[in-house]
Structures are given as C-alpha cells and as structure tokens.
Write a protein that holds these residues in place. Structure first.
Motif, PDB file in Angstrom:
ATOM      1  N   THR A 240      -3.340  37.788 -12.677  1.00 48.82           N
ATOM      2  CA  THR A 240      -3.604  38.864 -13.646  1.00 48.82           C
ATOM      3  C   THR A 240      -4.554  39.884 -13.051  1.00 48.82           C
ATOM      4  O   THR A 240      -4.340  41.107 -13.182  1.00 48.82           O
ATOM      5  CB  THR A 240      -4.218  38.278 -14.942  1.00 48.82           C
ATOM      6  OG1 THR A 240      -3.310  37.328 -15.478  1.00 48.82           O
ATOM      7  CG2 THR A 240      -4.492  39.364 -15.954  1.00 48.82           C
ATOM      8  N   LEU A 241      -5.602  39.438 -12.374  1.00 52.44           N
ATOM      9  CA  LEU A 241      -6.546  40.365 -11.762  1.00 52.44           C
ATOM     10  C   LEU A 241      -5.895  41.190 -10.656  1.00 52.44           C
ATOM     11  O   LEU A 241      -6.153  42.384 -10.517  1.00 52.44           O
ATOM     12  CB  LEU A 241      -7.747  39.603 -11.204  1.00 52.44           C
ATOM     13  CG  LEU A 241      -8.713  39.035 -12.234  1.00 52.44           C
ATOM     14  CD1 LEU A 241      -9.773  38.189 -11.564  1.00 52.44           C
ATOM     15  CD2 LEU A 241      -9.348  40.149 -13.061  1.00 52.44           C
ATOM     16  N   VAL A 242      -5.021  40.578  -9.885  1.00 51.40           N
ATOM     17  CA  VAL A 242      -4.299  41.313  -8.837  1.00 51.40           C
ATOM     18  C   VAL A 242      -3.376  42.343  -9.481  1.00 51.40           C
ATOM     19  O   VAL A 242      -3.269  43.493  -9.004  1.00 51.40           O
ATOM     20  CB  VAL A 242      -3.492  40.334  -7.924  1.00 51.40           C
ATOM     21  CG1 VAL A 242      -2.538  41.090  -7.019  1.00 51.40           C
ATOM     22  CG2 VAL A 242      -4.465  39.507  -7.087  1.00 51.40           C
ATOM     23  N   GLY A 243      -2.705  41.962 -10.541  1.00 48.11           N
ATOM     24  CA  GLY A 243      -1.805  42.898 -11.223  1.00 48.11           C
ATOM     25  C   GLY A 243      -2.560  44.083 -11.796  1.00 48.11           C
ATOM     26  O   GLY A 243      -2.103  45.229 -11.738  1.00 48.11           O
TER      27      GLY A 243
ATOM     28  N   PHE B 113      -6.438  23.269 -14.958  1.00 46.52           N
ATOM     29  CA  PHE B 113      -7.432  24.160 -14.372  1.00 46.52           C
ATOM     30  C   PHE B 113      -6.823  24.982 -13.237  1.00 46.52           C
ATOM     31  O   PHE B 113      -7.059  26.198 -13.148  1.00 46.52           O
ATOM     32  CB  PHE B 113      -8.627  23.343 -13.869  1.00 46.52           C
ATOM     33  CG  PHE B 113      -9.668  24.157 -13.175  1.00 46.52           C
ATOM     34  CD1 PHE B 113     -10.526  24.966 -13.900  1.00 46.52           C
ATOM     35  CD2 PHE B 113      -9.791  24.122 -11.793  1.00 46.52           C
ATOM     36  CE1 PHE B 113     -11.495  25.720 -13.260  1.00 46.52           C
ATOM     37  CE2 PHE B 113     -10.743  24.883 -11.151  1.00 46.52           C
ATOM     38  CZ  PHE B 113     -11.612  25.691 -11.877  1.00 46.52           C
ATOM     39  N   CYS B 114      -6.054  24.349 -12.367  1.00 50.23           N
ATOM     40  CA  CYS B 114      -5.434  25.068 -11.242  1.00 50.23           C
ATOM     41  C   CYS B 114      -4.449  26.125 -11.739  1.00 50.23           C
ATOM     42  O   CYS B 114      -4.437  27.254 -11.230  1.00 50.23           O
ATOM     43  CB  CYS B 114      -4.743  24.082 -10.300  1.00 50.23           C
ATOM     44  SG  CYS B 114      -5.895  23.049  -9.377  1.00 50.23           S
ATOM     45  N   VAL B 115      -3.627  25.781 -12.716  1.00 51.22           N
ATOM     46  CA  VAL B 115      -2.664  26.744 -13.262  1.00 51.22           C
ATOM     47  C   VAL B 115      -3.397  27.918 -13.900  1.00 51.22           C
ATOM     48  O   VAL B 115      -3.022  29.083 -13.709  1.00 51.22           O
ATOM     49  CB  VAL B 115      -1.725  26.046 -14.278  1.00 51.22           C
ATOM     50  CG1 VAL B 115      -0.920  27.056 -15.067  1.00 51.22           C
ATOM     51  CG2 VAL B 115      -0.813  25.072 -13.552  1.00 51.22           C
ATOM     52  N   THR B 116      -4.472  27.628 -14.633  1.00 46.67           N
ATOM     53  CA  THR B 116      -5.259  28.693 -15.255  1.00 46.67           C
ATOM     54  C   THR B 116      -5.900  29.584 -14.204  1.00 46.67           C
ATOM     55  O   THR B 116      -5.901  30.823 -14.335  1.00 46.67           O
ATOM     56  CB  THR B 116      -6.355  28.084 -16.163  1.00 46.67           C
ATOM     57  OG1 THR B 116      -5.738  27.241 -17.114  1.00 46.67           O
ATOM     58  CG2 THR B 116      -7.159  29.158 -16.856  1.00 46.67           C
ATOM     59  N   LEU B 117      -6.426  28.998 -13.151  1.00 44.60           N
ATOM     60  CA  LEU B 117      -7.052  29.773 -12.076  1.00 44.60           C
ATOM     61  C   LEU B 117      -6.027  30.655 -11.375  1.00 44.60           C
ATOM     62  O   LEU B 117      -6.291  31.841 -11.111  1.00 44.60           O
ATOM     63  CB  LEU B 117      -7.719  28.827 -11.079  1.00 44.60           C
ATOM     64  CG  LEU B 117      -8.546  29.457  -9.964  1.00 44.60           C
ATOM     65  CD1 LEU B 117      -9.711  30.234 -10.561  1.00 44.60           C
ATOM     66  CD2 LEU B 117      -9.063  28.388  -9.023  1.00 44.60           C
ATOM     67  N   ILE B 118      -4.854  30.125 -11.088  1.00 46.54           N
ATOM     68  CA  ILE B 118      -3.803  30.915 -10.436  1.00 46.54           C
ATOM     69  C   ILE B 118      -3.358  32.042 -11.357  1.00 46.54           C
ATOM     70  O   ILE B 118      -3.171  33.196 -10.916  1.00 46.54           O
ATOM     71  CB  ILE B 118      -2.619  30.005 -10.030  1.00 46.54           C
ATOM     72  CG1 ILE B 118      -3.046  29.074  -8.895  1.00 46.54           C
ATOM     73  CG2 ILE B 118      -1.399  30.839  -9.636  1.00 46.54           C
ATOM     74  CD1 ILE B 118      -2.055  27.973  -8.586  1.00 46.54           C
TER      75      ILE B 118
END
Length: 85
Positions: A78-81, A68-73
């Motif tokens: 992706t959103l920042v990019g 879950f943490c890896v997916t959230l990061i």
C-alpha cells in the motif's frame, strides 16, 4: 541426669539393627511400588493433555506469524502504491 552412650555394640545388637533397617527399606519399597502403579496412568494422561495444549499453542503462534507477515506485506504494498501515485 545425662545418659552415657554405649561404647561397645554386640554382634547381636548390630544384627538386630541391620534387620530393622532392611525391614524398613522393604516396607518403603512396597509403598513406592503401590504408588507407582497408580501414578503411571495418571501421568500419561496428564502429559497427553499437556502435549495437546502445547500443539494448539504452537498452531496459534504460527497462525499469528502468518497473519503478521501478510499484514506487513500488504502495508508495504500500500505504501509503495501511494508513493507511485
């Protein structure tokens, strides 16, 4: 016809009752001692299996948390990019 309760107990009757009660408890103690030996090994085995199951469940929960943490990061990156383009 109603039976009247005995008002006075003789010492012999009280001694007999006391012996009967003591003998009854002695038999119960023997039964528990016999059963205790059988159940100790079984309980140790069952609790060992339960501990293994709980350990596996704990590892599964830790793996799910890490995923879950890896997916959230990754989603945040992706959103920042996308926002920077």
């Amino acid at each position: 016809m109603a039976v009247m309760a005995r008002e006075a107990w003789t010492d012999e009757r009280l001694d007999d009752l006391n012996k009967k009660v003591d003998d009854g408890f002695a038999q119960v103690d023997k039964r528990f001692d016999r059963l205790e030996g059988r159940f100790d090994a079984r309980m140790d085995k069952e609790f060992g299996e339960l501990n293994q199951r709980l350990d596996r469940m704990q590892l599964a929960l830790i793996a799910a948390l890490v995923t879950f943490c890896v997916t959230l990061i990754g989603s945040c990156a992706t959103l920042v990019g996308v926002a920077l383009l």
